[in-house]
Scaffold this active site. Structure first.
Site, PDB file in Angstrom:
ATOM      1  N   LYS A 178       0.827  -1.214   0.000  1.00  0.00           N
ATOM      2  CA  LYS A 178       0.000   0.000   0.000  1.00  0.00           C
ATOM      3  C   LYS A 178       0.853   1.252   0.000  1.00  0.00           C
ATOM      4  O   LYS A 178       0.464   2.262  -0.572  1.00  0.00           O
ATOM      5  CB  LYS A 178      -0.965   0.002   1.193  1.00  0.00           C
ATOM      6  CG  LYS A 178      -2.090  -0.986   1.016  1.00  0.00           C
ATOM      7  CD  LYS A 178      -3.285  -0.665   1.911  1.00  0.00           C
ATOM      8  CE  LYS A 178      -4.435  -1.596   1.602  1.00  0.00           C
ATOM      9  NZ  LYS A 178      -5.515  -1.522   2.569  1.00  0.00           N
ATOM     10  N   LYS A 237     -10.502  -4.593  -4.347  1.00  0.00           N
ATOM     11  CA  LYS A 237     -11.542  -3.582  -4.541  1.00  0.00           C
ATOM     12  C   LYS A 237     -10.959  -2.204  -4.814  1.00  0.00           C
ATOM     13  O   LYS A 237     -11.670  -1.311  -5.244  1.00  0.00           O
ATOM     14  CB  LYS A 237     -12.549  -3.560  -3.388  1.00  0.00           C
ATOM     15  CG  LYS A 237     -12.001  -3.415  -1.973  1.00  0.00           C
ATOM     16  CD  LYS A 237     -13.150  -3.308  -0.949  1.00  0.00           C
ATOM     17  CE  LYS A 237     -13.024  -4.210   0.253  1.00  0.00           C
ATOM     18  NZ  LYS A 237     -11.920  -3.919   1.156  1.00  0.00           N
ATOM     19  N   LYS A 243      -3.798 -10.630  -6.682  1.00  0.00           N
ATOM     20  CA  LYS A 243      -5.137 -10.898  -6.126  1.00  0.00           C
ATOM     21  C   LYS A 243      -6.155  -9.853  -6.622  1.00  0.00           C
ATOM     22  O   LYS A 243      -5.786  -8.716  -6.914  1.00  0.00           O
ATOM     23  CB  LYS A 243      -5.102 -10.951  -4.594  1.00  0.00           C
ATOM     24  CG  LYS A 243      -4.970  -9.619  -3.927  1.00  0.00           C
ATOM     25  CD  LYS A 243      -5.505  -9.615  -2.496  1.00  0.00           C
ATOM     26  CE  LYS A 243      -5.566  -8.164  -2.048  1.00  0.00           C
ATOM     27  NZ  LYS A 243      -6.281  -7.829  -0.897  1.00  0.00           N
TER      28      LYS A 243
HETATM   29  P1  TYM Z   1     -10.399  -6.338   3.213  1.00  0.00           P
HETATM   30  O1  TYM Z   1     -11.432  -5.307   3.422  1.00  0.00           O
HETATM   31  O2  TYM Z   1      -9.280  -6.048   2.280  1.00  0.00           O
HETATM   32  O3  TYM Z   1     -11.065  -7.683   2.711  1.00  0.00           O
HETATM   33  C1  TYM Z   1     -12.175  -8.253   3.394  1.00  0.00           C
HETATM   34  C2  TYM Z   1     -12.075  -9.757   3.374  1.00  0.00           C
HETATM   35  O4  TYM Z   1     -12.043 -10.248   2.039  1.00  0.00           O
HETATM   36  C3  TYM Z   1     -10.885 -11.069   1.845  1.00  0.00           C
HETATM   37  N1  TYM Z   1     -10.393 -10.866   0.479  1.00  0.00           N
HETATM   38  C4  TYM Z   1     -10.263 -11.832  -0.415  1.00  0.00           C
HETATM   39  N2  TYM Z   1     -10.521 -13.155  -0.353  1.00  0.00           N
HETATM   40  C5  TYM Z   1     -10.301 -13.872  -1.472  1.00  0.00           C
HETATM   41  N3  TYM Z   1      -9.809 -13.350  -2.620  1.00  0.00           N
HETATM   42  C6  TYM Z   1      -9.531 -12.031  -2.718  1.00  0.00           C
HETATM   43  N4  TYM Z   1      -9.065 -11.515  -3.850  1.00  0.00           N
HETATM   44  C7  TYM Z   1      -9.770 -11.208  -1.580  1.00  0.00           C
HETATM   45  N5  TYM Z   1      -9.608  -9.879  -1.339  1.00  0.00           N
HETATM   46  C8  TYM Z   1      -9.993  -9.689  -0.062  1.00  0.00           C
HETATM   47  C9  TYM Z   1      -9.885 -10.581   2.882  1.00  0.00           C
HETATM   48  O5  TYM Z   1      -8.912 -11.566   3.177  1.00  0.00           O
HETATM   49  C10 TYM Z   1     -10.792 -10.287   4.059  1.00  0.00           C
HETATM   50  O6  TYM Z   1     -11.084 -11.462   4.774  1.00  0.00           O
HETATM   51  N6  TYM Z   1      -7.582  -5.983   7.311  1.00  0.00           N
HETATM   52  C11 TYM Z   1      -8.795  -6.521   6.764  1.00  0.00           C
HETATM   53  C12 TYM Z   1     -10.037  -6.014   7.477  1.00  0.00           C
HETATM   54  C13 TYM Z   1     -10.012  -6.200   8.957  1.00  0.00           C
HETATM   55  C14 TYM Z   1     -10.214  -7.405   9.658  1.00  0.00           C
HETATM   56  C15 TYM Z   1     -10.145  -7.062  11.032  1.00  0.00           C
HETATM   57  C16 TYM Z   1     -10.423  -8.721   9.244  1.00  0.00           C
HETATM   58  C17 TYM Z   1      -9.855  -5.209   9.874  1.00  0.00           C
HETATM   59  N7  TYM Z   1      -9.916  -5.734  11.131  1.00  0.00           N
HETATM   60  C18 TYM Z   1     -10.284  -8.037  12.014  1.00  0.00           C
HETATM   61  C19 TYM Z   1     -10.561  -9.690  10.253  1.00  0.00           C
HETATM   62  C20 TYM Z   1     -10.483  -9.345  11.607  1.00  0.00           C
HETATM   63  C21 TYM Z   1      -8.896  -6.120   5.313  1.00  0.00           C
HETATM   64  O7  TYM Z   1      -8.272  -5.223   4.846  1.00  0.00           O
HETATM   65  O8  TYM Z   1      -9.819  -6.820   4.605  1.00  0.00           O
END
Ligand code: TYM
Length: 327
Positions: free
Chosen positions: A111, A196, A193
């Protein structure tokens, strides 16, 4: 009963990676566990956001949770910034987290390479806030996609370090990362990957994309020069499409290979587009309905924040006492 915690950032329109890698698995857990799912808006501001869009996407993300099947009566659904204990615990845990370990986080490196003009302190300490999210609820399991594995490991290290200094306080959580669907790849660069925040909309399928867009994007998906639909090393594009097809239909890779034997990539890509568009249609309809009833969503947010606060404030008070604050 074991506790589950997870969250999604409302930093962009949710895509099928978030759906297959996270929300679908959350759905399966809600019957058996005590589940807490959060819209992590505080995490989202580590990269620049347009305030009005962030607010709208916060509603939309909550609506998506419900539209995908998360029952607000069985799960605690809430918005992170509504529970101040997350920020308070993050400060305390930050004092048990080393600069060196945060510097090794690959998401921080990626990032900051993408946002050279805005390498802010929040981006750096982001994993500490994530650890606070999880530890505040004494979660046993954290269902996430593969890209979050390193953050879960850091959470475990921070919890263990805290427990070693102050006595058993935190449950050390485990990641829950099923083998299939937890790393959906970009449709344009299948070695990356699906994200969004990708600037190229052809690289992802947003949950609210129209049927035409979905079918067109799959037709254009980058594959390879082979023609047979089979899962193999070096066929990242096809492997990704087979994974998506398998997640939406429940078919095994063997069945998919047999079903498309002798047919070209074109046929297969159209079939993937069809099953994804069909699978998302009811979810899209429900999100539309929920977004038309903001008062209902606000009611869920309020009720969720109250339930979450009750649990969070208990943990926070215990931690404040342990570190020597006057409480
Ligand atoms: P975030 O918002 O990027 O993504 C949310 C969830 O989607 C999963 N994900 C994917 N899974 C499969 N293929 C992909 N291409 C893909 N892109 C995203 C992510 O692994 C995630 O499970 N840091 C986290 C948010 C967060 C969080 C937490 C998660 C903040 N606090 C506490 C669990 C527990 C994040 O940026 O996810």
């Amino acid at each position: 009963m074991k506790t589950i915690f997870s969250g999604i950032q409302p930093s962009g329109d949710l895509n099928i990676g978030n759906y297959l890698g996270a929300i679908i698995n959350w759905n399966k857990l809600q019957e058996e566990f005590n589940c807490i799912y959060c819209v992590v808006d505080m995490h989202a501001i580590t990269v620049k956001q347009v305030p009005m869009d962030l607010r709208n996407r916060t509603y939309k993300t909550l609506a998506t949770y419900i539209a995908c099947g998360l029952d607000p009566d069985k799960n605690v659904l809430f918005v992170q910034s509504h529970v101040p204990a997350h920020a308070e615990l993050a400060w305390i845990l930050g004092c048990s987290t080393m600069f060196g370990e945060l510097s090794r986080m690959t998401q921080f490196k990626d990032k900051s390479a993408k946002n050279e003009q805005n390498i802010n302190a929040g981006l750096f300490t982001y994993p500490v806030l994530m650890a606070a999210d999880i530890l505040l609820y004494q979660a046993d399991l954290v269902p996430v996609g593969q890209d979050q594995k390193q953050h879960i490991e850091l959470t475990r290290d921070v919890a263990e370090r805290f427990n070693a200094v102050y006595g058993e306080t935190f449950i050390v959580p485990e990641g829950y990362i099923p083998k299939i669907g937890t790393k959906i790849m970009s449709l344009v660069e299948p070695e990356k990957k699906m994200s969004k925040s990708d600037e190229n909309p052809n690289s992802y399928i947003a949950l609210l994309d129209s049927r035409d867009v979905i079918i067109k994007r799959f037709k254009r998906a980058v594959t390879d020069s082979d023609t047979s639909v089979r899962f193999a090393d070096g066929k990242d594009g096809i492997n990704n499409l087979m994974t998506i097809y398998s997640c939406f239909t429940g078919k095994s890779f063997d069945d998919i290979e047999k079903g498309f034997d002798g047919r070209g990539y074109g046929d297969f890509k159209s079939a993937v587009g069809e099953v994804v568009a069909d699978g998302l249609a009811p979810v899209q309809k429900k999100i539309g309905e929920l977004m038309g009833d903001k008062a209902y969503l606000e009611g869920i947010m309020k009720k969720g924040a109250e339930s979450a606060s009750r649990i969070a404030s208990k943990t926070l008070a215990k931690i404040q006492k342990r570190v020597g604050f006057v409480v």
